[in-house]
Structures are given as structure tokens and as C-alpha cells.
Design a protein around this motif. Structure first.
Motif, PDB file in Angstrom:
ATOM      1  N   PRO A  87       0.807  -1.237   0.000  1.00 52.24           N
ATOM      2  CA  PRO A  87       0.000   0.000   0.000  1.00 52.24           C
ATOM      3  C   PRO A  87       0.835   1.280   0.000  1.00 52.24           C
ATOM      4  O   PRO A  87       0.607   2.165  -0.829  1.00 52.24           O
ATOM      5  N   PRO A  88       1.839   1.413   0.904  1.00 53.93           N
ATOM      6  CA  PRO A  88       2.622   2.657   0.873  1.00 53.93           C
ATOM      7  C   PRO A  88       3.495   2.792  -0.377  1.00 53.93           C
ATOM      8  O   PRO A  88       3.754   3.908  -0.829  1.00 53.93           O
ATOM      9  N   SER A 104      -4.341   2.748  -8.179  1.00 55.04           N
ATOM     10  CA  SER A 104      -4.847   2.469  -6.842  1.00 55.04           C
ATOM     11  C   SER A 104      -5.762   1.244  -6.839  1.00 55.04           C
ATOM     12  O   SER A 104      -5.673   0.390  -5.949  1.00 55.04           O
ATOM     13  N   VAL A 105      -6.644   1.139  -7.832  1.00 55.01           N
ATOM     14  CA  VAL A 105      -7.546  -0.014  -7.938  1.00 55.01           C
ATOM     15  C   VAL A 105      -6.752  -1.295  -8.163  1.00 55.01           C
ATOM     16  O   VAL A 105      -7.025  -2.337  -7.549  1.00 55.01           O
ATOM     17  N   PHE A 106      -5.758  -1.227  -9.034  1.00 58.10           N
ATOM     18  CA  PHE A 106      -4.910  -2.390  -9.290  1.00 58.10           C
ATOM     19  C   PHE A 106      -4.204  -2.836  -8.013  1.00 58.10           C
ATOM     20  O   PHE A 106      -4.095  -4.033  -7.728  1.00 58.10           O
ATOM     21  N   SER A 107      -3.739  -1.864  -7.246  1.00 53.15           N
ATOM     22  CA  SER A 107      -3.053  -2.178  -5.989  1.00 53.15           C
ATOM     23  C   SER A 107      -3.982  -2.902  -5.016  1.00 53.15           C
ATOM     24  O   SER A 107      -3.591  -3.879  -4.372  1.00 53.15           O
ATOM     25  N   GLU A 109      -3.520  -6.592  -3.593  1.00 54.72           N
ATOM     26  CA  GLU A 109      -3.425  -6.775  -2.145  1.00 54.72           C
ATOM     27  C   GLU A 109      -4.408  -7.842  -1.665  1.00 54.72           C
ATOM     28  O   GLU A 109      -4.072  -8.673  -0.813  1.00 54.72           O
ATOM     29  N   ARG A 110      -5.640  -7.814  -2.213  1.00 54.42           N
ATOM     30  CA  ARG A 110      -6.642  -8.820  -1.827  1.00 54.42           C
ATOM     31  C   ARG A 110      -6.229 -10.211  -2.283  1.00 54.42           C
ATOM     32  O   ARG A 110      -6.440 -11.201  -1.584  1.00 54.42           O
ATOM     33  N   ARG A 111      -5.613 -10.313  -3.452  1.00 55.64           N
ATOM     34  CA  ARG A 111      -5.184 -11.605  -3.974  1.00 55.64           C
ATOM     35  C   ARG A 111      -4.088 -12.210  -3.093  1.00 55.64           C
ATOM     36  O   ARG A 111      -4.078 -13.405  -2.813  1.00 55.64           O
TER      37      ARG A 111
END
Length: 217
Positions: A147-148, A205-208, A212-214
Motif C-alpha cells: 500500500p505505501p 490504486s484499484v490495481f493495488s 493486495e486482496r489476492r
């Protein structure tokens, strides 16, 4: 000129040319800063005598300097010591220097956040320090870093607009040329810039979040 007429094909193509330069600078800077920042962050985490301290001092100095000053340095100061860079590479080098320092701190913090017992467990199985770092610590820390890191990359994309001060032909520079020729185009060009930056940054941001969820599964 009304609002819509400012978006003639000539102007749109000119803006797209600038947007392409923005993306080129951003992509090259992201790749280089991720590599350099990863090395610097790892060196700080490893706490190598003298070397880690030197890296820490350099990183702290760069992190507390304005990016605009670094851009001026790469374009105006480096030629004074015999290093001549084009406008494009002056922007890339400045972005890379600044973002490498920022990313190194993010990466170091991510590595530190992994429980110390993980390193001890890896070493107890016979893995070397570097092997434990690569196979055990890094995979766990990347989830914390993501995220950062993405947030920093988004900031980098926006910060490419600062290179307008050295006349880098990026999106902001081209928009400025258009509304300098016709002041009535100021609002349409600001809208075009805002829309372009929003689409790029929001998409990243959406891709991140999906990535992250995956990894969280």
C-alpha cells in the motif's frame, strides 16, 4: 473559445504527446527507484557497520529536501561538474533520487515489521542470512509494503508535473502552452490535466487493492 472547442483534435493530440512523456518519465523512474530503493532499504535493515549508517544519513538528507530543488540540481548543477543530461534524463534522475530515498524507508519499515522470530526460524533450518531474507522475510513484508509503495508511485506520477520548471514536454507543460496561446482555454486545460492524472492514479490504486486482496488470500 468555448469549453468544448478547446478540445480540438490538435489540442488533444498535443496533450496526449505530453501525457506520453509523463508516463515515460514515471515508468522509468518507478523501475529505477524501486531497484535502488530496495537495495538501500535492505542495506539499512541489515545494519552493516558504517555502510548502513552512511546510507541512513544520505537517505535522511534526500528525504528532507524538496523535489523541486533536486530537479534544479540535476538540470543546472550537474553540468557544472561535467555531467550533462537531457531534460528527460534530468527529470528521471531527479525523480529516481527522491523516490529511492522514500521507498528505501518504506522497504526498511516493512522488513522491520516482520517478527524477529521469522529470521531466527529461517536461520535454524540452515538457511544463510541472505537466503532467509529472500525466501522468508521479503515474501511476508511485501504485503505490508504494497500500500505505501503504490501510494508513493502515485505521488511520483503527480510529481512529474514539477519538471515543467525545466521545460520537460510533459502533460502540464503542453497544457500550459495551449492556454498561453488562448487564455480562454485555461479552465478546459485544467480539467484535462485533472482528468488525466485522476484516471492514471485511480487505476493504479484499484490495481493495488486487487493485488493486495489476492495476496491476502
Amino acid at each position: 473559445m468555448d469549453f468544448l472547442s478547446a478540445f480540438s483534435w490538435i489540442n488533444i493530440r498535443f496533450l496526449l504527446d505530453g501525457l506520453l512523456v509523463t508516463l515515460q518519465v514515471a515508468v522509468v523512474s518507478i523501475i529505477l527507484s524501486f531497484i535502488i530503493g530496495g537495495i538501500l532499504g535492505t542495506l539499512r535493515f541489515m545494519k552493516i557497520p558504517v555502510l548502513s549508517t552512511i546510507v541512513m544519513i544520505i537517505v535522511d538528507i534526500i528525504r528532507n529536501l524538496p523535489l523541486l530543488l533536486i530537479i534544479f540540481f540535476t538540470y543546472f548543477a550537474l553540468p557544472q561538474i561535467g555531467i550533462q543530461l537531457s531534460i528527460f534524463w534530468s527529470a528521471v534522475v531527479a525523480m529516481t533520487i527522491f523516490e529511492s530515498a522514500m521507498l528505501s524507508e518504506i522497504i526498511r519499515a516493512g522488513l522491520v515489521a516482520v517478527p524477529k522470530g521469522q529470521m531466527e526460524a529461517g536461520r535454524s533450518t540452515g538457511l544463510s542470512y541472505l537466503s532467509t531474507l529472500y525466501y522468508i522475510i521479503f515474501p511476508q513484508s511485501i504485503k505490508l509494503m504494497l500500500p505505501p509503495i503504490v501510494s508513493q508511485f502515485i505521488s511520483l506520477i503527480r510529481d512529474t508535473s514539477l519538471a515543467v520548471v525545466i521545460s520537460l514536454p510533459e502533460l502540464t507543460h503542453h497544457a500550459k502552452i495551449i492556454y498561453a496561446q488562448d487564455p480562454a482555454a485555461v479552465l478546459p486545460m485544467f480539467f484535462a490535466m485533472a482528468f488525466s492524472y485522476f484516471i492514471i492514479c485511480y487505476s493504479l490504486s484499484v490495481f493495488s487493492k486487487r493485488l493486495e486482496r489476492r495476496w491476502a488470500v
